[in-house]
Motif scaffolding. Structure first.
Motif, short mmCIF file in Angstrom:
data_model
loop_
_atom_site.label_atom_id
_atom_site.label_comp_id
_atom_site.label_asym_id
_atom_site.label_seq_id
_atom_site.Cartn_x
_atom_site.Cartn_y
_atom_site.Cartn_z
N GLU A 152 0.82 -1.21 0.00
CA GLU A 152 0.00 0.00 0.00
C GLU A 152 0.86 1.26 0.00
OE1 GLU A 152 -2.99 -0.01 3.02
OE2 GLU A 152 -3.58 -2.08 2.65
N TYR A 174 2.14 2.88 -3.34
CA TYR A 174 1.26 3.76 -4.11
C TYR A 174 1.42 5.21 -3.68
CZ TYR A 174 -1.48 -0.04 -6.26
OH TYR A 174 -1.89 -1.13 -7.01
N ASP A 175 1.39 5.44 -2.36
CA ASP A 175 1.53 6.80 -1.85
C ASP A 175 2.89 7.37 -2.18
OD1 ASP A 175 -1.02 6.98 -0.64
OD2 ASP A 175 -0.32 5.82 1.06
N GLU A 188 3.03 8.42 -5.91
CA GLU A 188 2.35 9.68 -6.21
C GLU A 188 3.08 10.86 -5.59
OE1 GLU A 188 -1.78 10.22 -5.86
OE2 GLU A 188 -2.26 8.75 -7.43
N ILE A 219 5.78 -0.16 -8.54
CA ILE A 219 4.79 0.58 -9.33
C ILE A 219 5.44 1.03 -10.63
CG2 ILE A 219 3.40 2.68 -9.51
CD1 ILE A 219 2.09 0.94 -7.57
N SER A 221 -4.49 0.76 -12.05
CA SER A 221 -5.51 1.73 -11.66
C SER A 221 -5.28 3.03 -12.42
CB SER A 221 -5.46 2.00 -10.15
OG SER A 221 -4.18 2.51 -9.77
N ALA A 225 -1.24 3.69 -12.73
CA ALA A 225 -0.26 2.90 -11.98
C ALA A 225 -0.52 1.41 -12.16
CB ALA A 225 -0.32 3.26 -10.49
N TYR A 283 0.75 -2.07 -10.38
CA TYR A 283 1.47 -2.60 -9.22
C TYR A 283 1.68 -4.11 -9.37
CZ TYR A 283 2.08 -4.94 -4.77
OH TYR A 283 2.55 -5.78 -3.79
#
Length: 407
Positions: free
Chosen positions: A138, A141-142, A145, A242, A291, A302, A304
């Motif tokens: 998880e 992802y952050d 970005e 990613i 996504s 992205a 993953y």
């Protein structure tokens, strides 16, 4: 996407959107155009923190009374924050519309953010900040970005940091609420068995006196995105990667082709191109997901995957070749037709989730002033051409893409 909804705008500027049903269960809430990209640099995390603490007391109720108001009739109160929106809503037996709307109006207009309650909730959020690093699938992802949107409001974690969270107190929360939770910046959405005129009267009764105006930090995003290929070393047995690129925003008509391409590459279907190539044929990954996150002015695509570190480069090469092949040659007509049919079917199935439909109603009304029906969306998907798919893929080719690996 639904087939019927009703709308009304109150004199104060608050929009109401309602999907009539014959269900005994109702969904009602507000969607606010207020997220982490609307935060000042010294208060990063305040949008999410306000979402947590808005239930901690009003001028009329203590936290205990707020928590019990819907629970005691079998309902529940929920909220979540994204980079551009905050949503507060209730699910409840349909006879309790008045109770739900009055409660939501109270916490939106009258929350006082008591210091003792903020201190307790701050520890909860700080624990969330620390624990999400324990979930690299998880966190990546952050982190991706953050790098992709570095230097603008989209380029920081929704949770904030330990330092910024310690700076946020009652005054800061109250100011954020006053500046952004205003009628013209919100939509009240409803999905349930209630007469629409009654719903409008209830909303007018409890929200009609709101009259403050919007005071927002200007939203901006970078016009020039720099590619990167970063590897961050962490103590984990698996490599988390990613592959992604910036895209246009939610108002671009190319979003339909991009969404279809996303579904084809690594959507929920086990027959997606990358799931077949990376898992079924080679056994490199346990799962691969893609996504397309479209914001109001830009977006991020992205892909993953998690794998043994020795396979990371191989997986990236396969992803790059797959996307480049689509950008150069498109998809054969038969496969494209099958992909459209599959995607439309998934949308129809997803539409059976009433909670998701209610939440989508709020967001769509907030940004577009309307919600597409299943028929309208299906027609848009069926009209997608091979050239549009190629154009979507061309945004994601290896020369334009960035990568981040936590390993």
């Amino acid at each position: 996407m639904i087939n019927e909804y009703l709308t009304h705008t109150l004199p104060c500027g608050l929009k109401i959107a309602h999907i009539p049903t014959d269900s005994d269960v109702a969904y009602c809430g507000i969607t606010v155009s207020a997220g982490s990209r609307d935060e000042a640099n010294d208060c990063l995390g305040i949008a999410h923190f306000v979402e947590h603490t808005i239930f901690k007391g009003t001028t009329r109720r203590k936290a205990w009374h707020i928590l019990n108001r819907m629970e005691r009739v079998g309902g529940e109160l929920n909220a979540f924050t994204s980079k551009e929106e905050t949503t507060i809503y209730s699910i409840f037996p349909g006879d309790y519309y008045s109770r739900a709307i009055e409660l939501i109006a109270d916490i939106v207009q009258n929350s006082i953010f008591p210091g003792k309650e903020l201190d307790k909730e701050r520890e909860v959020v700080l624990d969330e900040v620390a624990s999400y690093r324990d979930m690299p699938s998880e966190a990546v992802y952050d982190d991706f970005e953050d790098l992709l949107f570095a230097g603008c409001g989209l380029g920081h974690n929704i949770l904030g940091t330990e330092d910024t969270l310690h700076r946020i107190g009652s005054a800061e929360c109250s100011r954020f609420l006053k500046n952004l939770y205003v009628p013209t910046n919100m939509v009240l959405f409803s999905y349930g068995n209630i007469n629409f005129s009654t719903l409008c009267r209830l909303t007018e009764r409890y929200f009609g006196n709101m009259n403050h105006s919007l005071d927002r930090i200007a939203r901006s995003s970078s016009s020039e995105f720099q590619t990167f290929h970063n590897i961050e070393r962490i103590d984990t047995h698996q490599s988390h990667t990613i592959y992604g690129a910036p895209t246009f925003g939610m108002f671009n008509n190319g979003k339909y082709a991009l969404s279809l391409l996303n579904n084809m590459l690594a959507g929920p279907g086990m027959n997606s191109l990358l799931n077949v190539a990376l898992r079924e044929k080679r056994g490199y990954v346990y799962s691969v997901d893609s996504s397309a996150t479209l914001y109001s002015d830009c977006g991020a695509f992205a892909i993953y995957f998690g794998c043994d570190a020795e396979h990371t480069r191989k997986c990236l090469d396969i992803i790059g070749r797959c996307i480049s092949d689509i950008a150069d040659h498109g998809i054969d007509d038969k496969r494209l037709s099958m992909a459209k049919r599959q995607y439309i079917g998934q949308i129809i199935v997803a539409n059976d989730n009433h909670e998701n439909v209610a939440l989508a109603l709020g967001k769509n009304m907030l940004y577009f002033g309307r919600m597409s029906t299943i028929t309208e969306t299906s027609e848009k998907i069926l009209a997608i051409t091979n050239d549009e798919i190629r154009n979507a893929a061309a945004m994601l080719t290896p020369d334009k893409a960035s990568t981040l690996t936590l390993a």
